[in-house]
Design an enzyme around this catalytic site. Structure first.
Site, PDB file in Angstrom:
ATOM      1  N   GLU A 118      17.647  18.826  16.411  1.00  0.00           N
ATOM      2  CA  GLU A 118      17.771  20.013  15.912  1.00  0.00           C
ATOM      3  C   GLU A 118      18.928  20.474  15.194  1.00  0.00           C
ATOM      4  O   GLU A 118      20.093  19.566  15.192  1.00  0.00           O
ATOM      5  CB  GLU A 118      18.100  20.834  17.501  1.00  0.00           C
ATOM      6  CG  GLU A 118      18.211  22.118  17.516  1.00  0.00           C
ATOM      7  CD  GLU A 118      18.540  22.526  18.998  1.00  0.00           C
ATOM      8  OE1 GLU A 118      17.855  22.101  20.057  1.00  0.00           O
ATOM      9  OE2 GLU A 118      19.504  23.412  19.010  1.00  0.00           O
ATOM     10  N   GLU A 122      24.272  29.467  14.434  1.00  0.00           N
ATOM     11  CA  GLU A 122      24.116  30.302  15.740  1.00  0.00           C
ATOM     12  C   GLU A 122      25.349  31.390  15.556  1.00  0.00           C
ATOM     13  O   GLU A 122      26.484  31.041  15.383  1.00  0.00           O
ATOM     14  CB  GLU A 122      24.371  29.418  16.854  1.00  0.00           C
ATOM     15  CG  GLU A 122      22.931  29.009  17.381  1.00  0.00           C
ATOM     16  CD  GLU A 122      23.145  28.019  18.683  1.00  0.00           C
ATOM     17  OE1 GLU A 122      22.468  28.160  19.582  1.00  0.00           O
ATOM     18  OE2 GLU A 122      24.285  27.421  19.033  1.00  0.00           O
ATOM     19  N   TRP A 208      18.569  36.337  21.279  1.00  0.00           N
ATOM     20  CA  TRP A 208      18.343  35.933  22.734  1.00  0.00           C
ATOM     21  C   TRP A 208      19.761  36.392  23.543  1.00  0.00           C
ATOM     22  O   TRP A 208      20.766  36.040  22.912  1.00  0.00           O
ATOM     23  CB  TRP A 208      17.650  34.690  22.815  1.00  0.00           C
ATOM     24  CG  TRP A 208      18.535  33.623  22.376  1.00  0.00           C
ATOM     25  CD1 TRP A 208      18.823  33.153  21.163  1.00  0.00           C
ATOM     26  CD2 TRP A 208      19.175  32.782  23.235  1.00  0.00           C
ATOM     27  NE1 TRP A 208      19.746  32.238  21.067  1.00  0.00           N
ATOM     28  CE2 TRP A 208      20.040  31.751  22.566  1.00  0.00           C
ATOM     29  CE3 TRP A 208      19.492  32.803  24.811  1.00  0.00           C
ATOM     30  CZ2 TRP A 208      20.798  30.778  22.986  1.00  0.00           C
ATOM     31  CZ3 TRP A 208      20.294  31.581  25.346  1.00  0.00           C
ATOM     32  CH2 TRP A 208      21.239  30.632  24.263  1.00  0.00           C
ATOM     33  N   THR A 219      27.614  28.186  29.787  1.00  0.00           N
ATOM     34  CA  THR A 219      26.726  29.072  28.719  1.00  0.00           C
ATOM     35  C   THR A 219      27.228  30.500  28.547  1.00  0.00           C
ATOM     36  O   THR A 219      27.491  31.014  27.383  1.00  0.00           O
ATOM     37  CB  THR A 219      25.297  29.050  29.030  1.00  0.00           C
ATOM     38  OG1 THR A 219      24.922  27.596  29.237  1.00  0.00           O
ATOM     39  CG2 THR A 219      24.484  29.858  28.147  1.00  0.00           C
TER      40      THR A 219
END
Ligand code: NAG
Ligand code: NAG
Ligand code: NAG
Ligand code: NAG
Length: 348
Positions: A118, A122, A208, A219
């Site tokens: 990945e 972000e 999201w 998170t």
């Protein structure tokens, strides 16, 4: 210490950030379908309807406006995810993005492979002057030292050029032509190269909510807290994306279970030559749009098209205007045939 924690959290959240998922991880399972290659370079302008054979709106929907496509979160826990049906095996991704603003909200442009390599951009919505870069190899999200933060002014109200350059030696992240980060194959965090991203990747674009009640506290903290839906809608806008695949050809397959770039096989258009039109040939047909459909008519069409890749012809590009009708017919054939295709098909 604070910085370390933030980066740790960024790394932790990063894998969730990409909405990490693989339908078939070829380093764990046999018989995964081949990855359809982009095999060329193309720019998609996101203010025009994206071809659904090339881009899959997997979650939510987008709204086309004058300056691009809006990825909007309006309702609690709604999210948006657009994924390319094609893969690139090293290359360049240049995306022009206005991030969504709002605590708990994450805009992202991610490269992700079938074995969960990945490469991330972000934008975490509480800070509109910042973008984070990150990487993961082979789904390993056990360490906390890979994320980095970069300054970018007015990231929510102005488009900026976020470009990733990726080959087998190094990864580079650029903001508005300025190199902000370099990762070499065996740099710190790559585990001597093992966790360096190196397998064919799709492009995923999403907006999201990371700050949800269900999410891990780390998170939520990374995302700047819980989403306040009184502030909705939260909109990320993508103006255009230029993507270059460093290899040409039709598709990529994993030659073994190492997930190493040396193991990736590149099949060229020439493979069509192996198929005798008179013989009965059982041909694998993948269940995804990335799968290659072999029907006799399409084979002939393909051969006529000098064995170039189907994606190239599906690209909405003026250079291929003459082929567009053929390509459109093919896409229709493909859509109609997909549902009744169980995996193998006789071509006679
Ligand atoms: C599009 O994405 C959805 C959700 O990930 C998946 O179920 C579906 O198979 C995809 N469609 C294609 C054509 O790849
Ligand atoms: C926003 O991010 C920038 C760059 O990473 C950083 O310098 C700044 O302190 C951050 N601001 C807030 C409010 O966190
Ligand atoms: C975007 O940035 C990349 C990397 O610096 C550069 O190669 C590319 O030309 C830039 N795009 C535009 C349109 O300026
Ligand atoms: C994941 O990465 C960490 C840190 O580099 C390493 O210690 C660990 O062995 C890796 N796990 C696997 C399964 O490779």
């Amino acid at each position: 210490m604070k910085a370390f924690n933030l980066i740790a959290l960024a790394a932790l959240a990063g894998s969730a950030a990409a909405q990490t998922h693989s339908d078939c991880d070829p380093t764990k399972r046999d018989g995964c379908p081949a990855d359809s290659a982009l095999g060329t370079e193309h720019t998609w302008y996101f203010n025009e309807t994206l071809d659904s054979t090339i881009w899959n709106m997997s979650t939510g929907s987008i709204n086309y406006v004058d300056d691009g496509a809006e990825f909007t979160i309006e309702a609690v826990n709604a999210s948006t995810l657009l994924q390319s049906n094609f893969y690139i095996f090293f290359g360049v991704v240049e995306s022009w993005v206005k991030m969504a603003k709002g605590a708990g909200i994450v805009s992202s442009v991610v490269l992700e492979s079938d074995d969960l390599d990945e490469i991330d951009w972000e934008w975490v919505g509480y800070n509109t002057s910042s973008v984070q870069t990150n990487f993961f190899g082979k789904g390993n999200d056990s360490t906390f030292d890979r994320g980095a933060f970069h300054n970018v002014a007015n990231a929510d109200s102005e488009f900026h050029n976020y470009t990733t350059y990726w080959d087998q030696y190094k990864l580079e992240w650029y903001i508005d032509n300025e190199l902000v980060r370099t990762l070499k194959y065996d740099d710190k965090g790559t585990l001597g190269g093992k966790n360096y991203p190196q397998t064919p990747c799709r492009v995923k674009v999403s907006n999201w909510p990371a700050g949800t009640k269900e999410a891990a506290q780390g998170t939520v903290d990374w995302a700047g807290g819980l989403v306040n839906y009184d502030d909705a809608p939260f909109t990320m806008t993508v103006g255009k994306v230029r993507i270059q695949d460093f290899h040409t050809g039709k598709e990529y397959t994993y030659g073994d279970k190492t997930g190493d770039w040396q193991s990736i096989k590149k099949s060229l258009a020439e493979k069509w030559d192996d198929l005798g039109t008179g013989a009965h040939v059982g041909v694998y047909v993948g269940a995804s749009a990335a799968g290659v459909l072999l029907i006799a008519g399409f084979m002939l069409w393909c051969l006529r098209q000098r064995r170039k890749g189907r994606l190239e012809y599906a690209l909405d590009d003026a250079r291929y205007a003459n082929e567009r009708t053929d390509a459109q017919n093919f896409q229709n054939d493909w859509k109609q045939t997909e549902w009744r295709n169980s995996g193998y098909r006789q071509v006679s």
